[in-house]
Design an enzyme around this catalytic site. Structure first.
Site, short mmCIF file in Angstrom:
data_model
loop_
_atom_site.label_atom_id
_atom_site.label_comp_id
_atom_site.label_asym_id
_atom_site.label_seq_id
_atom_site.Cartn_x
_atom_site.Cartn_y
_atom_site.Cartn_z
N TYR A 129 18.15 4.65 -104.71
CA TYR A 129 18.60 6.03 -104.88
C TYR A 129 19.01 6.70 -103.57
CZ TYR A 129 16.02 5.34 -109.27
OH TYR A 129 15.56 4.85 -110.46
N HIS A 134 21.91 13.09 -105.89
CA HIS A 134 20.63 13.72 -106.23
C HIS A 134 19.65 13.66 -105.06
CE1 HIS A 134 18.71 15.75 -109.42
NE2 HIS A 134 17.96 14.79 -109.91
N ASN A 181 11.36 14.39 -110.99
CA ASN A 181 10.80 15.23 -112.05
C ASN A 181 9.35 15.63 -111.84
OD1 ASN A 181 13.28 14.82 -113.15
ND2 ASN A 181 12.59 13.79 -115.01
N ASN A 227 15.45 19.52 -112.09
CA ASN A 227 14.10 19.17 -112.55
C ASN A 227 13.06 19.13 -111.43
OD1 ASN A 227 14.75 18.97 -115.29
ND2 ASN A 227 15.42 16.84 -115.07
#
Length: 311
Positions: A129, A134, A181, A227
């Site tokens: 990631y 993000h 999250n 989130n």
């Protein structure tokens, strides 16, 4: 002075187990007694040394064969007190905040928690990631750490953290490792552990509703569908903390939001992020620390030294 250097070296050799002979033990006992006499002349009693050692973890005093002798780090502290260090070394050893930088501090030792700033970047952990849109919050905190020489290798409360100073302000940088999250879990624990008020929390994160290239500072607000911010607000029970929104823009028509945020920037976007967007995010955080929220919100920015940038 030569005698003191030799004395301290022999004490360290004995306390570290390098001296085993009876003669060495007797010599060490004599030198310990000599140090005690010298210290008493200088007005530093054993009790104050012990209290200081207990407060500054790492400058320890250890017990050796029923006597009190100094470990290697303790020797350096004692040399400093006796004036044996060169002035440059002395300033390095006695630098204000060395305990904070070295990580030798516990929540019970923090009596000025309000002066500590917690700066959090949001993202997902792992190389998979690392370059996603993000994760631009992680990228921003990494850029802050690089600009101010702060290491983020330590793991605490499920966050990679780094302690240091930004423009003479004590800061704790953090990247939650609980996935986006659940970001609030680690953040709330760090706030509680270091007794940091929400007024000293700044969160950097990606924002879909902000165009790519824009960096916005807000004193408070909702989560806006992000989130990670939702989790932090739920865990701390308030939305009254500063945030830096780093724009990634909405996806192109026909592309869903998930694939947009969980993919990397295009090459031309990547250059813009590295050369323009991340440096402006760093300046924004610096301006909040130095100038306060009101002036920082007006667009005034400062450089890594705390000087106002004139554009």
């Amino acid at each position: 002075m030569k005698y003191l250097h030799g004395t301290l070296s022999r004490i360290h050799a004995w306390s570290s187990g390098a001296v085993y002979s009876r003669k060495g033990r007797e010599s060490t006992n004599k030198t310990v007694a000599g140090i005690d006499r010298l210290v008493s002349v200088l007005g530093t009693d054993q009790g104050s040394r012990r209290r200081s050692a207990e407060y500054h973890q790492g400058w320890r005093v250890c017990s050796c064969v029923g006597r009190r002798s100094y470990t290697h780090t303790g020797c350096r502290r004692q040399q400093y007190r006796m004036g044996l260090f060169h002035s440059t070394q002395r300033s390095q050893q006695h630098a204000v905040g060395s305990t904070w930088m070295n990580g030798n501090i516990h929540s019970s030792s923090v009596d000025d928690g309000g002066s500590i700033w917690l700066i959090v970047g949001l993202g997902n952990p792992g190389p998979k990631y690392a370059h996603h849109r993000h994760n631009v919050g992680f990228m921003a905190v990494d850029e802050i750490a690089k600009a101010h020489g702060i290491s983020l290798e330590r793991l605490q409360k499920n966050c990679h953290v780094g302690r240091g100073y930004i423009c003479d302000r004590k800061v704790l940088l953090a990247k939650p490792m609980t996935f986006m999250n659940n970001s609030g879990e680690g953040v709330s624990k760090l706030l509680e552990y270091y007794k940091i008020p929400l007024s000293n929390l700044i969160v950097l994160y990606d924002d879909l509703d902000t165009n790519l290239g824009s960096v916005r500072l807000r004193a408070k607000g909702g989560h806006g569908g992000q989130n990670g911010m939702r989790s932090i607000i739920d865990c701390v029970g308030s939305n009254g903390f500063a945030r830096v929104k780093i724009g990634i823009g909405r996806p192109e028509p026909g592309r869903d939001v998930v694939s947009h945020v969980l993919n990397g920037f295009r090459q031309e976007e990547k250059v813009q992020v590295e050369k323009d967007i991340l440096p402006r995010a760093v300046e924004t955080v610096q301006s909040v620390l130095v100038l306060g929220m009101e002036k920082a919100s007006s667009g005034v920015r400062v450089d890594v030294h705390g000087d106002v940038i004139k554009r």
